[in-house]
Scaffold this motif. Structure first.
Motif, PDB file in Angstrom:
ATOM      1  N   ASP A 284       0.812  -1.219   0.000  1.00  0.00           N
ATOM      2  CA  ASP A 284       0.000   0.000   0.000  1.00  0.00           C
ATOM      3  C   ASP A 284       0.845   1.269   0.000  1.00  0.00           C
ATOM      4  N   SER A 285       2.135   1.159   0.237  1.00  0.00           N
ATOM      5  CA  SER A 285       3.034   2.320   0.237  1.00  0.00           C
ATOM      6  C   SER A 285       3.629   2.507  -1.156  1.00  0.00           C
ATOM      7  N   ALA A 286       3.407   3.683  -1.746  1.00  0.00           N
ATOM      8  CA  ALA A 286       3.952   3.973  -3.076  1.00  0.00           C
ATOM      9  C   ALA A 286       5.480   3.875  -3.059  1.00  0.00           C
ATOM     10  N   PHE A 287       6.096   4.359  -1.983  1.00  0.00           N
ATOM     11  CA  PHE A 287       7.555   4.303  -1.894  1.00  0.00           C
ATOM     12  C   PHE A 287       8.039   2.852  -1.839  1.00  0.00           C
ATOM     13  N   ALA A 288       7.380   2.041  -1.030  1.00  0.00           N
ATOM     14  CA  ALA A 288       7.771   0.628  -0.928  1.00  0.00           C
ATOM     15  C   ALA A 288       7.598  -0.067  -2.276  1.00  0.00           C
ATOM     16  N   ARG A 289       6.491   0.205  -2.983  1.00  0.00           N
ATOM     17  CA  ARG A 289       6.288  -0.400  -4.309  1.00  0.00           C
ATOM     18  C   ARG A 289       7.422  -0.026  -5.255  1.00  0.00           C
ATOM     19  N   LYS A 290       7.801   1.237  -5.233  1.00  0.00           N
ATOM     20  CA  LYS A 290       8.876   1.731  -6.103  1.00  0.00           C
ATOM     21  C   LYS A 290      10.196   1.011  -5.786  1.00  0.00           C
ATOM     22  N   VAL A 291      10.553   0.954  -4.508  1.00  0.00           N
ATOM     23  CA  VAL A 291      11.822   0.340  -4.108  1.00  0.00           C
ATOM     24  C   VAL A 291      11.815  -1.161  -4.409  1.00  0.00           C
ATOM     25  N   LEU A 292      10.735  -1.846  -4.056  1.00  0.00           N
ATOM     26  CA  LEU A 292      10.666  -3.291  -4.295  1.00  0.00           C
ATOM     27  C   LEU A 292      10.755  -3.589  -5.790  1.00  0.00           C
ATOM     28  N   ARG A 293      10.057  -2.794  -6.593  1.00  0.00           N
ATOM     29  CA  ARG A 293      10.105  -2.979  -8.047  1.00  0.00           C
ATOM     30  C   ARG A 293      11.538  -2.802  -8.554  1.00  0.00           C
ATOM     31  N   GLU A 294      12.213  -1.748  -8.105  1.00  0.00           N
ATOM     32  CA  GLU A 294      13.599  -1.486  -8.539  1.00  0.00           C
ATOM     33  C   GLU A 294      14.521  -2.639  -8.151  1.00  0.00           C
ATOM     34  N   ILE A 295      14.409  -3.089  -6.907  1.00  0.00           N
ATOM     35  CA  ILE A 295      15.273  -4.169  -6.402  1.00  0.00           C
ATOM     36  C   ILE A 295      15.067  -5.434  -7.233  1.00  0.00           C
ATOM     37  N   LEU A 296      13.815  -5.801  -7.442  1.00  0.00           N
ATOM     38  CA  LEU A 296      13.517  -7.049  -8.146  1.00  0.00           C
ATOM     39  C   LEU A 296      13.850  -6.951  -9.637  1.00  0.00           C
ATOM     40  N   ALA A 297      13.534  -5.824 -10.254  1.00  0.00           N
ATOM     41  CA  ALA A 297      13.780  -5.657 -11.686  1.00  0.00           C
ATOM     42  C   ALA A 297      15.274  -5.640 -12.008  1.00  0.00           C
ATOM     43  N   ALA A 298      16.103  -5.295 -11.032  1.00  0.00           N
ATOM     44  CA  ALA A 298      17.549  -5.239 -11.254  1.00  0.00           C
ATOM     45  C   ALA A 298      18.163  -6.632 -11.374  1.00  0.00           C
ATOM     46  N   ASP A 299      17.430  -7.663 -10.944  1.00  0.00           N
ATOM     47  CA  ASP A 299      17.955  -9.025 -11.023  1.00  0.00           C
ATOM     48  C   ASP A 299      17.555  -9.623 -12.378  1.00  0.00           C
ATOM     49  N   PRO A 300      18.513 -10.148 -13.138  1.00  0.00           N
ATOM     50  CA  PRO A 300      18.210 -10.664 -14.478  1.00  0.00           C
ATOM     51  C   PRO A 300      17.288 -11.889 -14.490  1.00  0.00           C
TER      52      PRO A 300
END
Length: 134
Positions: free
Chosen positions: A11-27
């Motif tokens: 529900d946190s926009a910031f958490a969604r952004k960070v989690l997306r960045e972290i996960l998307a960075a892994d090939p």
């Protein structure tokens, strides 16, 4: 190499952004979408058929336990990795694991949100493990 498909629900926009960045960075991972709450997550699970969902336990509309209960009834449901501020001893986290969550990653308190990036390696490891266990 086939990428594991991941849906991020928080529900946190910031958490969604960070989690997306972290996960998307892994090939090995592809973030297929984000969801703001449990109802949104269930709709997107139906449409996108992710392999893994990162799920916050405490979201408006429908909480993480409600999502897990709905997924219990579905064949081929995605694996769920909880990403929650609730501590390890929490009855909620224990209930969620009993309802089928694959694992839990504990995020920092709301005050320390900039520390979310620190959980990156643990989160990626658990999401990949969940996808491989399917």
């Amino acid at each position: 190499m086939t990428k594991h498909r991941v849906l991020v629900c928080d529900d946190s926009a910031f958490a969604r952004k960070v989690l997306r960045e972290i996960l998307a960075a892994d090939p090995r991972l592809e973030v297929v979408d984000i969801a703001r709450d449990g109802l949104d997550a269930l709709e997107k699970i139906e449409q996108l058929k992710p392999d893994v969902v990162t799920l916050d336990l405490q979201t408006p509309e429908l909480d993480g336990l409600g999502v897990l209960e709905a997924l219990e009834k579905k064949p081929n449901a995605p694996r769920v990795v909880l990403v929650t501020m609730t501590d390890a001893e929490s009855a909620l986290a224990v209930q969620a694991l009993q309802k089928g969550a694959f694992d839990v990653v504990y995020k920092p308190t709301a005050i320390a949100t900039d520390r979310l990036y620190e959980l990156g390696a643990e989160l990626v490891m658990k999401v990949v493990a969940a996808a491989r266990s399917a």
